[in-house]
Design a protein around this motif. Structure first.
Motif, PDB file in Angstrom:
ATOM      1  N   ARG A  11       2.027   5.169   2.854  1.00 25.89           N
ATOM      2  CA  ARG A  11       2.239   4.114   1.940  1.00 25.89           C
ATOM      3  C   ARG A  11       2.128   4.371   0.690  1.00 25.89           C
ATOM      4  O   ARG A  11       2.860   3.958  -0.099  1.00 25.89           O
ATOM      5  N   LEU A  12       0.966   5.309   0.172  1.00 21.65           N
ATOM      6  CA  LEU A  12       0.771   5.612  -1.201  1.00 21.65           C
ATOM      7  C   LEU A  12       2.049   6.116  -1.647  1.00 21.65           C
ATOM      8  O   LEU A  12       2.254   6.127  -2.962  1.00 21.65           O
ATOM      9  N   ARG A  27      -8.500  -2.252   6.975  1.00 20.67           N
ATOM     10  CA  ARG A  27      -8.831  -1.790   8.101  1.00 20.67           C
ATOM     11  C   ARG A  27     -10.387  -1.558   8.147  1.00 20.67           C
ATOM     12  O   ARG A  27     -11.082  -1.828   9.354  1.00 20.67           O
ATOM     13  N   ASN A  87       3.955  -0.634  -3.630  1.00 25.23           N
ATOM     14  CA  ASN A  87       3.328   0.250  -2.315  1.00 25.23           C
ATOM     15  C   ASN A  87       1.937   0.709  -2.624  1.00 25.23           C
ATOM     16  O   ASN A  87       1.248   0.705  -1.486  1.00 25.23           O
ATOM     17  N   GLY A 146       5.021   5.873  -0.599  1.00 27.54           N
ATOM     18  CA  GLY A 146       6.060   5.048  -0.548  1.00 27.54           C
ATOM     19  C   GLY A 146       7.031   4.951   0.417  1.00 27.54           C
ATOM     20  O   GLY A 146       8.283   4.873   0.412  1.00 27.54           O
ATOM     21  N   ALA A 159      -1.272  -0.147   0.010  1.00 25.82           N
ATOM     22  CA  ALA A 159      -2.000   0.706   0.629  1.00 25.82           C
ATOM     23  C   ALA A 159      -3.488   0.860   0.446  1.00 25.82           C
ATOM     24  O   ALA A 159      -4.078   0.969   1.404  1.00 25.82           O
ATOM     25  N   ILE A 215       0.467   6.584  -7.745  1.00 27.62           N
ATOM     26  CA  ILE A 215       0.260   5.071  -7.983  1.00 27.62           C
ATOM     27  C   ILE A 215      -0.396   4.740  -9.427  1.00 27.62           C
ATOM     28  O   ILE A 215      -1.204   5.722  -9.862  1.00 27.62           O
ATOM     29  N   ILE A 227      -1.901   5.577   5.669  1.00 25.73           N
ATOM     30  CA  ILE A 227      -2.245   5.085   4.339  1.00 25.73           C
ATOM     31  C   ILE A 227      -1.652   5.850   3.209  1.00 25.73           C
ATOM     32  O   ILE A 227      -0.931   5.573   2.359  1.00 25.73           O
ATOM     33  N   ALA A 238      -2.430  10.233  -5.682  1.00 25.17           N
ATOM     34  CA  ALA A 238      -1.188   9.537  -5.254  1.00 25.17           C
ATOM     35  C   ALA A 238      -0.425   9.156  -6.558  1.00 25.17           C
ATOM     36  O   ALA A 238      -1.077   8.761  -7.454  1.00 25.17           O
TER      37      ALA A 238
END
Lengths: 244, 279
Positions: free
Chosen positions: B100-101, A13, A2, B103, A6, A94, B97, A92
């Motif tokens: 999405r980060l 974009r 994900n 999930g 992202a 991630i 965005i 985030a």
């Protein structure tokens, strides 16, 4: 996964929104090189049995691939120091790998557009390159190395000024000395040694070899792959260290 | 919901946070109050993964921020002091965005974006570039973005700094609503009236150290219910009284310019952090 999507989508974009400006930026310098060094100065020159334009174009592909993928550094820099959007990624859930992979993919996408522009400009100057699988692999590795370097350096610098300084000391010399404008083999041997340490020299070699229908030199791909693994790995570590 | 144990942060050998320990309860609106440079933003940056801690331990929603950072981050929504929304993207793209980060599925992202943009009154601007918004609108968008993944804790770092009174009141209302819906809110501010109006409990931070922590009423009660301000040549001094009659008698005995008034959170802050008011 994900996270990669992202990060990549954000860059895409923005790339789409600034497409006109990017396209202009991708076109102007190579066009000037083609006019000045290719059509004007190199009109009557032949290098290794090819016209200078034919020799120059694969070098410009390698160089543009480098500058466009490395251009990701500027975008990251803006996101980090001016827009502070980098904080959105830092806070985030991630991994650093997802962030680096997303940014590197974005850099490679920019490079792909840049290469397409060079091929079209070459065609406009009457030079059509043979584009085979080794060409694509060399372009992809070239873009991977320099997009990873972009992330690494963007994480290490503390300001936009430092970023510009690194570009001036790392990218600009490489652009001129990495086999873009002249065959490195024409230099004295002692001068060739450091130039063969530059990833761009090997990218230009590999791209030029495939464009001219020569067999690929495994050493070029080995060096590019090794540099890519090394720089990508260090870039991963640098993201964690970017926390103040 | 948030636990800090002896939290430390050093910058070049100088302590920005010097052993802060506290616990924020689930569903609480907790205000972290202190002057500029007290360590408020540093605390939020550590808790949300932007800054590395130098010592101690912290958990958010039970997840240790150092050993389980991704789990801790899933619980957190954060609105930083400075604007950090993407001005090159539309409002909707910023929320997308973010989703999405974290999930979120496409359907959930779409539904939640619509819901939140309406919630902060920006639904009509969904497809506009963020660069075209006013400062107050950007701040509301940042709150919407922070709420996008339904965090259990919302960190607000000086959410109303630089905004006019009307927008500030509007954001206060929004913060109260967010808390009433079950989200724990950790708010830093140097606007004392903001903390007094919003917070269930207030922590006073000064010089990187926790000076006091209690409800606003209890903190005020510690210094006294009444305050007597003396305007003097050297500045202003304040005396505090628990008893109104005693305060009145003290006022009658003074000859310098003075005001007798109810004590407030600012008095508690100044008194408990030993800050002298400079005229």
């Amino acid at each position: 996964m994900n996270g990669i999507g992202a990060v990549y989508l954000r860059e895409l974009r923005i790339l789409k929104r600034r497409a006109g400006r990017h396209l202009l930026g991708m076109t102007v310098s190579p066009l000037l090189y083609l006019i000045a060094f290719g059509a004007a100065m190199g009109g009557a020159t032949r290098v290794d049995g090819h016209t200078y334009l034919e020799f120059l174009l694969p070098g410009l592909v390698a160089m543009t691939c480098m500058t466009q993928s490395y251009g990701a550094a500027t975008e990251i820099n803006i996101a980090r120091f001016y827009l502070h959007v980098f904080e959105e990624f830092q806070s985030a859930p991630i991994s650093s790998a997802a962030y680096v992979a997303g940014e590197v993919l974005a850099g490679m996408t920019r490079a792909a557009f840049g290469v397409a522009v060079i091929l079209l400009l070459g065609a406009a100057f009457g030079v059509t390159l043979r584009v085979g699988p080794w060409f694509f692999l060399a372009v992809a590795l070239d873009a991977w190395v320099f997009a990873s370097l972009a992330v690494l350096l963007a994480m290490l610098v503390k300001s936009h000024a430092s970023q510009s300084l690194l570009t001036a000391f790392v990218i600009t010399p490489m652009a001129f000395l990495g086999g873009t404008f002249f065959p490195v083999e024409h230099l004295p041997e002692w001068a060739q040694v450091p130039l063969y340490l530059l990833p761009l020299t090997h990218a230009a070699h590999a791209i030029r070899a495939d464009a001219f229908g020569h067999p690929p030199n495994p050493a070029d791909f080995f060096v590019l792959s090794g540099a890519g693994v090394l720089v990508f790995g260090v870039a991963l570590r640098s993201v964690g260290r970017a926390r103040d | 919901m948030i636990v800090l144990e002896n939290l430390r942060k050093d910058y070049g050998g100088k302590a920005a946070l010097d052993g802060v320990s506290l616990a924020v309860r689930r569903g609480e609106l907790f205000a972290y109050l202190g002057p500029n440079g007290a360590g408020k933003s540093t605390t939020i940056r550590i808790l949300t993964g932007l800054t590395r801690l130098s010592g101690g331990r912290a958990t958010v929603g039970g997840a240790d921020i150092e050993t389980a950072p991704l789990a801790a981050k899933r619980h957190c929504g954060v609105v930083m002091q400075h604007v950090n929304v993407d001005s090159d993207l539309t409002l909707w793209e910023n929320l997308d965005i973010h989703g999405r980060l974290f999930g979120m599925s496409r359907a959930d992202r779409t539904r939640r974006s619509e819901e939140l943009l309406a919630y902060v009154g920006l639904d009509a601007r969904a497809d506009d570039l963020v660069g075209t918004l006013s400062g107050g609108m950007k701040r509301r968008l940042m709150i919407a973005r922070a709420l996008m993944h339904r965090p259990r804790v919302l960190f607000l770092d000086e959410p109303t700094v630089g905004l006019d009174a009307e927008i500030r009141r509007r954001i206060w209302g929004l913060i109260k609503t967010i808390q009433s819906e079950g989200t724990t809110v950790f708010l830093t501010t140097h606007y004392i009236e903001e903390a007094e109006f919003l917070a269930d409990r207030v922590a006073f931070l000064d010089g990187g150290r926790l000076r006091a922590l209690d409800t606003p009423q209890a903190l005020i009660a510690r210094v006294g219910a009444w305050a007597l301000d003396h305007a003097t040549e050297g500045g202003m001094t304040t005396e505090y009284f628990h008893d109104h009659e005693v305060a009145q008698r003290a006022a009658l005995g003074c000859t310098d310019g003075l005001t007798l008034r109810r004590a407030n959170l600012e008095d508690a802050f100044l008194s408990l952090t030993s800050k002298a008011v400079q005229a």
